[in-house]
Design a protein around this motif. Structure first.
Motif, PDB file in Angstrom:
ATOM      1  N   UNK A 107       3.034  -9.975   3.913  1.00 58.68           N
ATOM      2  CA  UNK A 107       2.468  -9.250   2.779  1.00 58.68           C
ATOM      3  C   UNK A 107       3.466  -9.206   1.627  1.00 58.68           C
ATOM      4  N   UNK A 108       4.717  -8.863   1.937  1.00 57.24           N
ATOM      5  CA  UNK A 108       5.745  -8.771   0.902  1.00 57.24           C
ATOM      6  C   UNK A 108       5.939 -10.111   0.202  1.00 57.24           C
ATOM      7  N   UNK A 109       5.998 -11.177   0.977  1.00 60.07           N
ATOM      8  CA  UNK A 109       6.221 -12.516   0.413  1.00 60.07           C
ATOM      9  C   UNK A 109       5.051 -12.930  -0.484  1.00 60.07           C
ATOM     10  N   UNK A 110       3.834 -12.742  -0.010  1.00 63.84           N
ATOM     11  CA  UNK A 110       2.657 -13.151  -0.778  1.00 63.84           C
ATOM     12  C   UNK A 110       2.490 -12.289  -2.032  1.00 63.84           C
ATOM     13  N   UNK A 153       0.438   0.209  -0.167  1.00 60.93           N
ATOM     14  CA  UNK A 153       1.568   1.128  -0.161  1.00 60.93           C
ATOM     15  C   UNK A 153       1.105   2.559   0.081  1.00 60.93           C
ATOM     16  N   UNK A 154      -0.001   2.915  -0.587  1.00 63.31           N
ATOM     17  CA  UNK A 154      -0.477   4.305  -0.534  1.00 63.31           C
ATOM     18  C   UNK A 154      -1.319   4.590   0.705  1.00 63.31           C
ATOM     19  N   UNK A 171       4.794  -2.125  -2.669  1.00 61.06           N
ATOM     20  CA  UNK A 171       5.039  -1.841  -4.077  1.00 61.06           C
ATOM     21  C   UNK A 171       6.341  -2.462  -4.572  1.00 61.06           C
ATOM     22  N   UNK A 172       7.407  -2.305  -3.810  1.00 62.59           N
ATOM     23  CA  UNK A 172       8.697  -2.889  -4.223  1.00 62.59           C
ATOM     24  C   UNK A 172       8.611  -4.412  -4.325  1.00 62.59           C
ATOM     25  N   UNK A 229       4.592   4.307  -5.030  1.00 61.40           N
ATOM     26  CA  UNK A 229       3.860   3.765  -6.166  1.00 61.40           C
ATOM     27  C   UNK A 229       4.232   4.543  -7.430  1.00 61.40           C
ATOM     28  N   UNK A 230       4.558   3.829  -8.471  1.00 61.34           N
ATOM     29  CA  UNK A 230       4.975   4.468  -9.715  1.00 61.34           C
ATOM     30  C   UNK A 230       6.432   4.227 -10.046  1.00 61.34           C
TER      31      UNK A 230
END
Length: 370
Positions: free
Chosen positions: A190-193, A218-219, A226-227, A314-315
């Protein structure tokens, strides 16, 4: 000796880019100033409620600068690019169909690829009609002010509605489906994509889809998405901006032309402000290489941040002042540094190759003429 079709195409493309660069840079800086003011004064410059009036006029002004002036001007990016791409082909007659084509590319979500295709169609259509339609000099204004602009605008609208727009939307939907599919698998994937998708079109539909999905994951699912999204957004502009600064030290020559070199510093600064659009002129100049390079660099950087356990709610902004707000900000920094260096050195060596190739072609032409 006549230039090759590839050289002519590149010249037309660079005309559009050269007119687009001031729009992107100015819009990005306006948004950056508003965002920085909001951070320093403790409010969110993207809060739409601030546009409806607030006792604090200063907050309302910086929100207006960010959302109306900056973001509104950024919305002119594709219309200006398509219009002046067409202008480079067929002069002033092509401006109107180019503008409407670029606007429709933005509205229909086909991004800078759609703007480029429709700009080419507008330019060559105007050029063809201008050469083929013969009319007495007395009635020339009818040809130049009515027949050609109206006919080509209608053609551009039809092509945008039934060809360029649907193809662009189909492509975006395919990318979105892949992102959503991967969102149901491992967190590292997920992070990579997510990171790679953020860099694909630099603020376009794929970028926004990835951003929305990262917020949801993330939420709602507690997945650190998010990062990676924030990292993926800043790696291309930081990496490309750095490339412009250090190319002379790496390959002992300047490999970027004056237009891109001028844009390099603002691209670098905008990257640290979390604004990725500054890298668009570089991506448009060599899309088949730069887009995959941006995606790989951002995907690697996002993956590193996940492996190092970096998490942010998030934010937390992509801008430099937001990095310390994440857990283990070192992972954020390492991810950005590694990803940016991939983009940086990839861009330098690619441009160096293209410059050498052009020099060899010029030498061959000079020998033939000599």
């Amino acid at each position: 000796m006549k230039n090759s079709r590839g050289t002519i195409f590149q010249q037309h493309l660079m005309t559009g880019i050269s007119y687009m660069i001031p729009v992107v840079v100015s819009a990005g800086m306006l948004m950056g100033i508003g965002i920085m003011a909001g951070q320093s004064m403790g409010f969110d410059a993207w809060d739409g409620k601030l546009l409806q009036g607030t006792p604090n006029e200063l907050q309302s002004f910086f929100a207006w600068m960010t959302q109306v002036a900056g973001a509104g001007m950024m919305g002119l990016m594709f219309p200006v690019f398509a219009a002046f791409l067409a202008y480079g082909i067929a002069d002033k007659l092509a401006l109107a169909p180019g503008f409407i084509g670029g606007l429709l590319a933005q509205k229909m979500g086909s991004g800078f690829l759609g703007a480029m295709l429709i700009g080419l169609l507008a330019g060559y259509s105007v050029k063809y009609l201008n050469e083929k339609i013969k009319i007495k000099r007395t009635f020339m204004p009818i040809k130049t002010l009515f027949i050609i602009p109206v006919a080509t605008c209608v053609l551009v609208v039809v092509a945008s509605r039934y060809v360029v727009g649907p193809i662009g939307q189909l492509f975006i939907n395919a990318i979105t489906s892949v992102i959503n599919l991967v969102g149901q698998t491992g967190e590292l994937a997920v992070a990579v994509v997510i990171g790679g998708a953020m860099a694909f079109d630099l603020g376009g539909p794929v970028n926004k889809t990835a951003l929305a999905l990262s917020m949801q994951l993330n939420t709602d699912a507690g997945i650190s998405a998010w990062v990676p999204a924030m990292i993926g957004a800043v790696i291309p502009p930081i990496g490309i901006g750095l490339a412009v600064f250090i190319d002379k030290f790496v390959v002992r020559r300047s490999v970027f032309d004056d237009g891109l070199r001028t844009n390099g510093m603002s691209c670098f600064i905008l990257g640290f402000m979390g604004i990725s659009e500054g890298a668009i002129p570089f991506a448009i100049k060599d899309p088949l290489f730069m887009i995959p390079l941006n995606v790989v660099g951002s995907a690697v950087g996002a993956g590193i941040s996940h492996i190092m356990g970096t998490y942010g709610t998030v934010g937390v902004p992509a801008a430099i002042w937001g990095w310390p707000l994440a857990t283990n900000p070192l992972g954020w920094v390492v991810g950005v540094v590694v990803g940016s260096l991939i983009v940086c050195f990839g861009a330098i060596f690619r441009m160096n190759y293209l410059v050498k190739k052009k020099e060899k072609e010029e030498d061959v032409v000079a020998n033939v003429v000599g």
